[in-house]
Write a protein that holds these residues in place. Structure first.
Motif, mmCIF file in Angstrom:
data_model
loop_
_atom_site.group_PDB
_atom_site.id
_atom_site.type_symbol
_atom_site.label_atom_id
_atom_site.label_comp_id
_atom_site.label_asym_id
_atom_site.label_seq_id
_atom_site.Cartn_x
_atom_site.Cartn_y
_atom_site.Cartn_z
ATOM 1 N N TRP A 127 16.911 28.773 43.568
ATOM 2 C CA TRP A 127 15.733 29.114 44.326
ATOM 3 C C TRP A 127 14.632 28.131 44.030
ATOM 4 N N LYS A 128 14.298 27.790 42.955
ATOM 5 C CA LYS A 128 13.209 26.791 42.432
ATOM 6 C C LYS A 128 13.608 25.428 43.047
ATOM 7 N N SER A 129 14.843 25.149 42.866
ATOM 8 C CA SER A 129 15.338 23.576 43.474
ATOM 9 C C SER A 129 15.193 23.901 44.903
ATOM 10 N N PHE A 130 15.806 24.883 45.372
ATOM 11 C CA PHE A 130 15.630 25.111 47.053
ATOM 12 C C PHE A 130 14.466 24.833 47.497
ATOM 13 N N LYS A 131 13.590 25.527 46.946
ATOM 14 C CA LYS A 131 11.961 25.591 47.293
ATOM 15 C C LYS A 131 11.402 24.441 47.210
ATOM 16 N N ALA A 132 11.527 23.662 46.327
ATOM 17 C CA ALA A 132 11.099 22.373 46.132
ATOM 18 C C ALA A 132 11.722 21.320 47.098
ATOM 19 N N GLU A 133 12.857 21.178 47.179
ATOM 20 C CA GLU A 133 13.502 20.355 48.181
ATOM 21 C C GLU A 133 13.065 20.728 49.637
ATOM 22 N N PHE A 134 13.063 21.999 50.001
ATOM 23 C CA PHE A 134 12.746 22.183 51.386
ATOM 24 C C PHE A 134 11.166 22.089 51.550
ATOM 25 N N LYS A 135 10.362 22.340 50.729
ATOM 26 C CA LYS A 135 9.014 22.061 50.953
ATOM 27 C C LYS A 135 8.776 20.463 50.967
#
Length: 154
Positions: A127-135
Motif C-alpha cells: 500500500w505504501k509503495s502504491f500510494k507513493a507511486e500513484f502520488k
C-alpha cells in the motif's frame, strides 16, 4: 570430627533454606493454569482489537486517499476540457503534436482513475509503495496539465 559434622550440618541447613526460599519464590511467582489461560485470552483479545483497529485505519486511509485522488482526477479532466475548449474558441489551428499531447494527458488521467479504482489491498508495504507511486504519477500529470495551460496563456 564433630566440628566438621556440625559445620556440614550448618552448610546443609543453609543450602536447604536457600533452596526452600527459591522454591517458595518460584512457586509464588508462577500463576495457576487458570490464570495463565485468562492472561493468554486477555493478550489474544488485545492483539485482535489492535489488528481490527489497524484494518479499520487502513480502510479509512485508502478511502480518504481514493477520494482525494478522484477529486484531482476530476480537476484534471476539467482542465483538459477547458484547454480543448479554449483552443477551439480561439480558432487556433491544432498542431498534430498538440493533439497527441492532450490525448496523452487525457489517457494518463483515465489510467490513473482506473488504477485507483482497481487497487486491491495486499499488505501495508505494498500500500505504501502504491500510494507513493500513484502520488508521484498524479503530481507529474498535474504539472504537465498546468504546463499546457500556462503555455496557452502566453
Amino acid at each position: 570430627q564433630k566440628l566438621k559434622n556440625k559445620t556440614m550440618n550448618k552448610s546443609n541447613k543453609l543450602t536447604l533454606t536457600i533452596a526452600a526460599l527459591a522454591a517458595v519464590v518460584t512457586m509464588s511467582s508462577c500463576d495457576s493454569p487458570a490464570k495463565k489461560v485468562e492472561k493468554a485470552n486477555t493478550n489474544l483479545n488485545e492483539a485482535e482489537a489492535n489488528y481490527n483497529q489497524s484494518v479499520i485505519d487502513s480502510i479509512a486511509d485508502y478511502e480518504n486517499f481514493k477520494r482525494d485522488a478522484e477529486t484531482r482526477i476530476d480537476e484534471n479532466e476539467k482542465a483538459i476540457a477547458a484547454f480543448r475548449s479554449r483552443m477551439l474558441s480561439e480558432n487556433r489551428k491544432w498542431k498534430e503534436e498538440d493533439q497527441r499531447m492532450i490525448d496523452g494527458l487525457e489517457q494518463k488521467n483515465i489510467n490513473l482513475r482506473a488504477k485507483i479504482r482497481e487497487y486491491k489491498e495486499n499488505g501495508k508495504d505494498e500500500w505504501k509503495s502504491f500510494k507513493a507511486e500513484f502520488k508521484h504519477d498524479m503530481d507529474e500529470l498535474g504539472d504537465a496539465i498546468k504546463g499546457i495551460t500556462i503555455d496557452n496563456k502566453k
